[in-house]
Structure formats: structure tokens, C-alpha cells
Design a protein around this motif. Structure first.
Motif, short mmCIF file in Angstrom:
data_model
loop_
_atom_site.label_atom_id
_atom_site.label_comp_id
_atom_site.label_asym_id
_atom_site.label_seq_id
_atom_site.Cartn_x
_atom_site.Cartn_y
_atom_site.Cartn_z
N LYS A 12 0.85 -1.19 0.00
CA LYS A 12 0.00 0.00 0.00
C LYS A 12 0.89 1.24 0.00
O LYS A 12 1.85 1.31 0.76
CB LYS A 12 -0.92 0.00 1.23
CG LYS A 12 -1.92 1.13 1.21
CD LYS A 12 -2.88 1.03 2.38
CE LYS A 12 -3.91 2.14 2.27
NZ LYS A 12 -4.85 2.13 3.38
N ASP A 13 0.56 2.18 -0.84
CA ASP A 13 1.29 3.45 -0.94
C ASP A 13 2.76 3.26 -1.27
O ASP A 13 3.61 4.07 -0.87
CB ASP A 13 1.14 4.27 0.36
CG ASP A 13 -0.31 4.61 0.64
OD1 ASP A 13 -1.06 4.87 -0.32
OD2 ASP A 13 -0.71 4.60 1.82
N ALA A 17 1.79 3.11 -6.29
CA ALA A 17 0.91 4.21 -5.87
C ALA A 17 1.55 5.57 -6.17
O ALA A 17 0.86 6.50 -6.58
CB ALA A 17 0.59 4.09 -4.39
N GLN A 38 -6.68 0.44 -3.82
CA GLN A 38 -5.47 -0.33 -3.62
C GLN A 38 -5.84 -1.75 -3.19
O GLN A 38 -6.59 -1.93 -2.24
CB GLN A 38 -4.57 0.35 -2.58
CG GLN A 38 -4.17 1.77 -3.02
CD GLN A 38 -3.00 2.31 -2.24
OE1 GLN A 38 -1.90 1.76 -2.33
NE2 GLN A 38 -3.22 3.39 -1.50
N SER A 40 -3.82 -3.93 -2.01
CA SER A 40 -2.94 -4.38 -0.94
C SER A 40 -3.76 -4.86 0.26
O SER A 40 -4.69 -4.20 0.70
CB SER A 40 -2.04 -3.22 -0.50
OG SER A 40 -1.30 -3.58 0.64
#
Length: 195
Positions: A12-13, A17, A38, A40
Motif C-alpha cells: 500500500k502506498d 501508488a 489499492q 494491498s
């Protein structure tokens, strides 16, 4: 107008991203709304080949987020797919999602659920496999009668650890150009539809 991004990264991120957000910055400059989903921490089940989606416009299986994300795709004017390179291909979650989305669209072809939407793909790569990854996502767009956006080079940026893609100056500039091109195409299509 709105662009939905689907980030297939397990992080994530992370780098994927960051690339999506770089494209988003250009879309925002043009007044285009954006949203990123997302994957994730989530599991997208693979297609069960039951064909029960025929005539329903979505998958009938509800154990994951597929239906929610697919509905957002239908509502969006543009779709941005992002995946890191995993074994010279897209992530398993992205693969499962695109397989199901393709089957739903194919089984409901008369509704043209994704036809004439704008599509673009980005990938974060440590070293190799980036073109295979882009091809997998771009083939999805082409099979759905969508318009594919290009850039000044392949929309790839290199980096392994989170944040490293920002050091790839050419890759970041390619993402910015992709965002500008996506906005241009979306506005041109809207003008044609409205005019």
C-alpha cells in the motif's frame, strides 16, 4: 469526468501508488476527479468460469471486493491500472481482477460496459519484465473496445524499495506526460459526445 485507478501492488502506498499519484497530479490540473483503489491486503478471487454473470452485468460471487470495484469502473470515464512487475508479469490480484472483469464484460457484450472509456497502465519495475506487465494490462483495455493512452516512452519507472521510483527522472516525466495525454483524450472524447 473521473478516472479510477486500480493499484495491484501488495504494498500500500508503495512505488506503484507513487506512479499513479504522479499521473493523478496532471489529471487534477485539468479538473479531472480521481480515485485510487489499492488491492494491498485484499484477496481478489479468480474467475470460477461459471458464466452466471451473463445478463447480470457483474460477477455473482460476493466474497471479495470485485463487484464494488467493477461498478466503479463502469461509472468512471477513464481507468488507470498499475502493477509492479511480479515474475515478469502483473500481480496475482491484478490478474484475478482483470480475468473476472473480462469475463463479465464478455458475457454482457451487448451492454458495452467499458466501451469507449479511456485506459492507461503504469508499472514499477526493479529491473526486467516491465513490458510484459504493461502488455497484460493494455491487452485488457484493447479487448474491451477502450481507447489506450500512450506517453513519450513506456510508462515504467525503476525502483525496488518504496520511494525509489521517484529517483527515475525519465520515468516520472513519462508518467506526467501520460497524465497530460489521458486528460487530453478524455476531454476530446467528451467534447465529441457533447457536441
Amino acid at each position: 469526468m473521473k478516472v479510477l485507478a486500480i493499484n495491484g501492488s501488495a504494498r500500500k502506498d508503495g512505488n506503484t501508488a507513487l506512479l499513479i499519484n504522479t499521473v493523478f497530479e496532471e489529471l487534477h490540473r485539468e479538473g479531472i476527479e480521481t480515485e485510487m483503489v489499492q488491492l494491498s491486503g485484499k484477496v481478489i478471487e479468480p474467475c470460477k468460469a461459471c458464466w452466471a454473470c451473463g445478463g447480470k452485468g457483474t460477477c455473482v460471487h460476493k466474497k471479495d471486493l470485485f463487484q464494488e470495484i467493477y461498478e466503479k469502473m463502469i461509472q468512471a470515464d477513464g481507468i488507470l491500472l498499475g502493477s509492479p512487475v511480479y515474475t515478469a508479469n502483473i500481480s496475482a490480484n491484478m490478474q484475478a481482477f482483470l480475468e473476472r472483469a473480462s469475463v463479465v464484460a464478455d458475457m454482457n457484450r451487448s451492454e458495452d460496459l467499458l466501451r469507449h472509456k479511456v485506459g492507461a497502465a503504469v508499472t514499477a519495475a526493479r529491473r526486467g519484465g516491465a513490458l510484459n506487465t504493461l502488455d497484460a494490462m493494455n491487452h485488457f483495455f484493447m479487448l474491451q473496445n477502450m481507447f489506450l493512452v500512450g506517453s513519450s516512452y513506456w510508462p515504467v519507472a525503476y525502483g525496488r524499495l518504496p520511494g525509489e521510483v521517484q529517483e527515475d527522472r525519465e520515468g516520472i516525466e513519462t508518467m506526467k506526460n501520460l497524465g497530460r495525454n489521458m486528460a487530453y483524450l478524455m476531454k476530446a472524447l467528451k467534447e465529441r459526445r457533447d457536441g
